[in-house]
Design an enzyme around this catalytic site. Structure first.
Site, short mmCIF file in Angstrom:
data_model
loop_
_atom_site.label_atom_id
_atom_site.label_comp_id
_atom_site.label_asym_id
_atom_site.label_seq_id
_atom_site.Cartn_x
_atom_site.Cartn_y
_atom_site.Cartn_z
CG ASN A 78 -12.55 -0.26 3.64
OD1 ASN A 78 -13.21 -0.84 4.59
ND2 ASN A 78 -11.44 0.11 3.47
CG ASP A 108 -1.87 1.17 1.28
OD1 ASP A 108 -3.26 0.50 0.85
OD2 ASP A 108 -1.84 2.17 1.08
CB ILE A 109 0.79 4.16 -2.02
CG1 ILE A 109 2.00 5.38 -2.70
CG2 ILE A 109 -0.58 5.00 -1.81
CD1 ILE A 109 1.55 5.77 -4.05
CG HIS A 151 -6.62 -2.84 3.11
ND1 HIS A 151 -5.93 -1.79 2.88
CD2 HIS A 151 -8.08 -2.77 2.24
CE1 HIS A 151 -6.70 -0.84 2.21
NE2 HIS A 151 -8.12 -1.38 1.96
CG HIS A 198 -8.90 -3.13 -2.51
ND1 HIS A 198 -9.71 -2.22 -3.49
CD2 HIS A 198 -8.63 -2.27 -1.27
CE1 HIS A 198 -10.21 -1.06 -2.31
NE2 HIS A 198 -9.42 -1.20 -1.22
P1 AMP Z 1 -9.90 1.55 0.41
O1 AMP Z 1 -10.24 2.77 1.16
O2 AMP Z 1 -10.04 0.16 0.94
O3 AMP Z 1 -10.37 1.42 -1.15
O4 AMP Z 1 -8.27 1.42 0.08
C1 AMP Z 1 -7.59 1.85 -1.00
C2 AMP Z 1 -6.35 1.82 -0.40
O5 AMP Z 1 -5.51 1.87 -1.83
C3 AMP Z 1 -5.59 2.82 0.42
O6 AMP Z 1 -5.06 2.22 1.51
C4 AMP Z 1 -4.49 3.54 -0.52
O7 AMP Z 1 -3.50 3.99 0.19
C5 AMP Z 1 -4.18 2.63 -1.60
N1 AMP Z 1 -3.58 3.27 -2.62
C6 AMP Z 1 -4.10 4.17 -3.46
N2 AMP Z 1 -3.44 4.45 -4.30
C7 AMP Z 1 -2.28 3.41 -4.52
C8 AMP Z 1 -1.35 3.01 -5.34
N3 AMP Z 1 -1.12 3.90 -6.62
N4 AMP Z 1 -0.33 2.18 -5.03
C9 AMP Z 1 -0.47 1.52 -3.80
N5 AMP Z 1 -1.58 1.63 -2.86
C10 AMP Z 1 -2.40 2.73 -3.30
#
Ligand code: AMP
Length: 129
Positions: free
Chosen positions: A101, A43-44, A116, A114
């Site tokens: 989520n 995760d970024i 986590h 996705h």
């Molecule tokens: P959600 O709120 O469950 O949709 O989580 C989306 C996740 O994607 C968040 O934890 C972000 O930090 C992560 N995210 C968004 N863009 C990127 C990216 N380019 N690379 C890696 N993780 C990302």
């Protein structure tokens, strides 16, 4: 408190979402694991010492869409990938948390299914509040 609503969590699938772009190689990611069915990457914006995302390669917005429309091979492949990554990264002994989520109340941000994986410290209560 952040009350920003999340995405709808329902189809149609948006091919411009960030994970679709990662799958097409348009945006880089730090890959942990990849096979025919799934991609796992860091995760970024990590929320724990280890924070990895696992996504199916197909165009699925959230779990209900995936469960209704993915093939049995895709479902098995994705679930196996999540478990494989947890084992690969050595999380089985200390433990880890899976979180997914779906839709507005969950604050889903990216409309591509996705999971986590959090690990690396005691993770606290199940829900923040
Ligand atoms: P959600 O709120 O469950 O949709 O989580 C989306 C996740 O994607 C968040 O934890 C972000 O930090 C992560 N995210 C968004 N863009 C990127 C990216 N380019 N690379 C890696 N993780 C990302």
């Amino acid at each position: 408190m952040n009350l920003k609503p999340g995405v709808s969590g329902k189809p149609p699938y948006d091919d411009q979402n960030v994970f679709a772009r990662i799958l097409r190689g348009e945006i880089p990611c730090r890959t942990v694991f990849e096979d025919a069915f799934a991609l796992a990457f860091h995760d970024i914006n990590p929320q724990a010492p280890h924070h990895v995302l696992v996504i199916p390669k197909g165009r699925y917005v959230a779990f209900a869409d995936f469960a209704a429309n993915a093939s049995e091979a895709e479902i098995a492949g994705f679930i196996r990938a999540v478990g494989h990554v947890a084992r690969l990264l050595g999380f089985e002994d200390s433990g880890y948390r899976l979180l997914a989520n779906m839709g507005p109340d969950s604050h889903q941000e990216v409309p591509h299914l996705h999971v986590h994986i959090f690990a690396g410290r005691p993770l606290g209560p199940m829900l923040a509040g």
